[in-house]
Design an enzyme around this catalytic site. Structure first.
Site, PDB file in Angstrom:
ATOM      1  N   PHE A 123     -55.491  -8.160  -9.934  1.00 57.94           N
ATOM      2  CA  PHE A 123     -55.676  -8.946  -8.714  1.00 57.94           C
ATOM      3  C   PHE A 123     -54.621 -10.046  -8.669  1.00 57.94           C
ATOM      4  O   PHE A 123     -54.413 -10.752  -9.649  1.00 57.94           O
ATOM      5  CB  PHE A 123     -57.078  -9.550  -8.734  1.00 57.94           C
ATOM      6  CG  PHE A 123     -57.391 -10.368  -7.522  1.00 57.94           C
ATOM      7  CD1 PHE A 123     -57.593  -9.775  -6.289  1.00 57.94           C
ATOM      8  CD2 PHE A 123     -57.476 -11.752  -7.622  1.00 57.94           C
ATOM      9  CE1 PHE A 123     -57.871 -10.535  -5.169  1.00 57.94           C
ATOM     10  CE2 PHE A 123     -57.766 -12.522  -6.502  1.00 57.94           C
ATOM     11  CZ  PHE A 123     -57.965 -11.913  -5.282  1.00 57.94           C
ATOM     12  N   VAL A 124     -53.962 -10.189  -7.526  1.00 61.86           N
ATOM     13  CA  VAL A 124     -52.832 -11.123  -7.459  1.00 61.86           C
ATOM     14  C   VAL A 124     -53.007 -12.176  -6.362  1.00 61.86           C
ATOM     15  O   VAL A 124     -53.682 -11.954  -5.358  1.00 61.86           O
ATOM     16  CB  VAL A 124     -51.496 -10.362  -7.242  1.00 61.86           C
ATOM     17  CG1 VAL A 124     -51.048  -9.709  -8.537  1.00 61.86           C
ATOM     18  CG2 VAL A 124     -51.607  -9.324  -6.134  1.00 61.86           C
ATOM     19  N   ARG A 178     -51.735 -19.292  -0.937  1.00 63.26           N
ATOM     20  CA  ARG A 178     -50.668 -18.611  -0.194  1.00 63.26           C
ATOM     21  C   ARG A 178     -49.316 -19.272  -0.399  1.00 63.26           C
ATOM     22  O   ARG A 178     -48.287 -18.620  -0.389  1.00 63.26           O
ATOM     23  CB  ARG A 178     -50.962 -18.628   1.316  1.00 63.26           C
ATOM     24  CG  ARG A 178     -52.118 -17.755   1.742  1.00 63.26           C
ATOM     25  CD  ARG A 178     -52.066 -17.602   3.260  1.00 63.26           C
ATOM     26  NE  ARG A 178     -53.295 -17.111   3.862  1.00 63.26           N
ATOM     27  CZ  ARG A 178     -53.606 -15.828   4.001  1.00 63.26           C
ATOM     28  NH1 ARG A 178     -52.797 -14.907   3.544  1.00 63.26           N
ATOM     29  NH2 ARG A 178     -54.727 -15.463   4.580  1.00 63.26           N
ATOM     30  N   LYS A 219     -52.024 -12.581   7.531  1.00 61.90           N
ATOM     31  CA  LYS A 219     -51.064 -13.634   7.290  1.00 61.90           C
ATOM     32  C   LYS A 219     -50.321 -13.392   5.987  1.00 61.90           C
ATOM     33  O   LYS A 219     -49.362 -14.081   5.686  1.00 61.90           O
ATOM     34  CB  LYS A 219     -51.806 -14.992   7.172  1.00 61.90           C
ATOM     35  CG  LYS A 219     -52.552 -15.425   8.411  1.00 61.90           C
ATOM     36  CD  LYS A 219     -53.180 -16.824   8.135  1.00 61.90           C
ATOM     37  CE  LYS A 219     -54.664 -16.750   8.321  1.00 61.90           C
ATOM     38  NZ  LYS A 219     -55.326 -18.025   8.027  1.00 61.90           N
ATOM     39  N   GLY A 220     -50.783 -12.434   5.225  1.00 62.19           N
ATOM     40  CA  GLY A 220     -50.286 -12.251   3.861  1.00 62.19           C
ATOM     41  C   GLY A 220     -48.791 -12.019   3.742  1.00 62.19           C
ATOM     42  O   GLY A 220     -48.147 -12.461   2.796  1.00 62.19           O
ATOM     43  N   ASP A 253     -47.644  -7.382   2.506  1.00 61.43           N
ATOM     44  CA  ASP A 253     -47.625  -8.065   1.216  1.00 61.43           C
ATOM     45  C   ASP A 253     -48.000  -7.100   0.099  1.00 61.43           C
ATOM     46  O   ASP A 253     -47.334  -6.999  -0.918  1.00 61.43           O
ATOM     47  CB  ASP A 253     -48.560  -9.293   1.227  1.00 61.43           C
ATOM     48  CG  ASP A 253     -49.954  -8.986   1.759  1.00 61.43           C
ATOM     49  OD1 ASP A 253     -50.223  -7.844   2.190  1.00 61.43           O
ATOM     50  OD2 ASP A 253     -50.800  -9.904   1.754  1.00 61.43           O
ATOM     51  N   ASP A 295     -53.033  -1.577  -0.978  1.00 57.41           N
ATOM     52  CA  ASP A 295     -54.086  -1.382  -1.979  1.00 57.41           C
ATOM     53  C   ASP A 295     -54.781  -0.047  -1.697  1.00 57.41           C
ATOM     54  O   ASP A 295     -54.329   0.991  -2.162  1.00 57.41           O
ATOM     55  CB  ASP A 295     -55.033  -2.587  -1.880  1.00 57.41           C
ATOM     56  CG  ASP A 295     -56.116  -2.589  -2.932  1.00 57.41           C
ATOM     57  OD1 ASP A 295     -55.883  -2.078  -4.030  1.00 57.41           O
ATOM     58  OD2 ASP A 295     -57.215  -3.116  -2.653  1.00 57.41           O
TER      59      ASP A 295
HETATM   60  P1  IMP Z   1     -55.684  -2.237   1.945  1.00 56.51           P
HETATM   61  O1  IMP Z   1     -56.103  -1.911   3.347  1.00 56.51           O
HETATM   62  O2  IMP Z   1     -56.805  -2.027   0.969  1.00 56.51           O
HETATM   63  O3  IMP Z   1     -54.424  -1.537   1.491  1.00 56.51           O
HETATM   64  O4  IMP Z   1     -55.574  -3.793   1.918  1.00 56.51           O
HETATM   65  C1  IMP Z   1     -54.531  -4.505   1.849  1.00 56.51           C
HETATM   66  C2  IMP Z   1     -54.835  -5.945   2.209  1.00 56.51           C
HETATM   67  O5  IMP Z   1     -55.863  -6.527   1.390  1.00 56.51           O
HETATM   68  C3  IMP Z   1     -53.573  -6.669   1.879  1.00 56.51           C
HETATM   69  O6  IMP Z   1     -52.725  -6.715   2.999  1.00 56.51           O
HETATM   70  C4  IMP Z   1     -54.053  -7.995   1.413  1.00 56.51           C
HETATM   71  O7  IMP Z   1     -54.115  -8.875   2.503  1.00 56.51           O
HETATM   72  C5  IMP Z   1     -55.427  -7.750   0.825  1.00 56.51           C
HETATM   73  N1  IMP Z   1     -55.356  -7.615  -0.648  1.00 56.51           N
HETATM   74  C6  IMP Z   1     -55.361  -6.468  -1.357  1.00 56.51           C
HETATM   75  N2  IMP Z   1     -55.250  -6.695  -2.677  1.00 56.51           N
HETATM   76  C7  IMP Z   1     -55.151  -8.035  -2.835  1.00 56.51           C
HETATM   77  C8  IMP Z   1     -54.985  -8.899  -3.990  1.00 56.51           C
HETATM   78  O8  IMP Z   1     -54.870  -8.484  -5.159  1.00 56.51           O
HETATM   79  N3  IMP Z   1     -54.946 -10.235  -3.717  1.00 56.51           N
HETATM   80  C9  IMP Z   1     -55.057 -10.754  -2.469  1.00 56.51           C
HETATM   81  N4  IMP Z   1     -55.190  -9.971  -1.366  1.00 56.51           N
HETATM   82  C10 IMP Z   1     -55.235  -8.624  -1.533  1.00 56.51           C
HETATM   83 MG    MG Z   2     -51.744  -7.795   4.162  1.00 55.41          MG
END
Ligand code: IMP
Ligand code: MG
Length: 191
Positions: free
Chosen positions: A145-146, A158, A38-39, A93, A96
């Protein structure tokens, strides 16, 4: 540590506007924006409105949270439409580790779009596990962290109209730790 505003509504709007220009410049026949639930919901809604020169179709995909140890993930909500032969931009969104983007890119690529590229509002390369090819990129983050503008902890924060930096350990211990600070009269000046 109190949360701090990293991107206020004006800064967000400027990045969204720039990304909209970049996407419409590269997609003269129109584009399918695929928001990752949902981000990316708030971001993709604003991004779609920032694209004014070509038609936009909106679709959504949602997956279970990636468990970095197991690598197991499943699609919880799939696209409504067939994207074969279409020009698709996957909209995130934040990227990471890159695992979510890599998984979704493979899923969408298998459906034979004409073109497929990725757009993220936030990019945190310091924690990358797999490389991410980000054609459209908003803001690069340090290892912070955001929350806000779609980003959450336990579905809180959100709806904030800005992106704030918080302490991951603080919200892990108490998800509502920043509610009093970021909502209500205290936060009104940021709107
Ligand atoms: P990835 O697979 O590690 O790249 O994860 C990305 C997903 O983790 C993003 O789409 C977010 O939903 C969540 N996420 C990663 N970092 C943060 C953060 O700092 N705050 C909140 N959600 C995050
Ligand atoms: Mg996401």
């Amino acid at each position: 540590m109190p949360a701090e505003i990293l991107l206020d509504p004006d800064a967000l709007a400027a990045h969204v506007h720039r990304l909209g220009r970049e996407i419409e410049r590269d997609h003269r026949d129109g584009v399918v924006l695929v928001g990752v639930l949902k981000g990316a919901l708030l971001f993709v809604a604003d991004l779609a409105r920032a694209i004014t020169e070509v038609p936009v179709e909106l679709d959504f995909i949602g997956i279970s949270r990636f468990a970095p140890d197991s690598g197991r993930v499943k699609i919880l909500h799939d696209l409504d439409r067939d994207v074969s032969g279409r020009d698709v931009v996957l909209v995130e969104d934040i990227v990471d580790t890159g695992l979510t983007l890599a998984y979704l890119t493979a899923q969408l690529q298998a459906r034979a779009p004409r073109t497929l590229s990725a757009c993220t509002l936030l990019d945190r390369p310091s924690r990358r596990i797999v490389p991410a090819d980000l054609r459209y990129r908003g803001v690069e983050l340090a290892d912070e962290f955001v929350l806000g503008y779609g980003l959450h902890t336990r579905d809180l924060y959100r709806n904030l109209p800005f992106v704030a930096v918080g302490d991951r350990e603080v919200v892990t211990a108490e998800p509502g730790a920043y509610v009093a600070q970021l909502y209500g009269a205290n936060a009104r000046e940021n709107r």
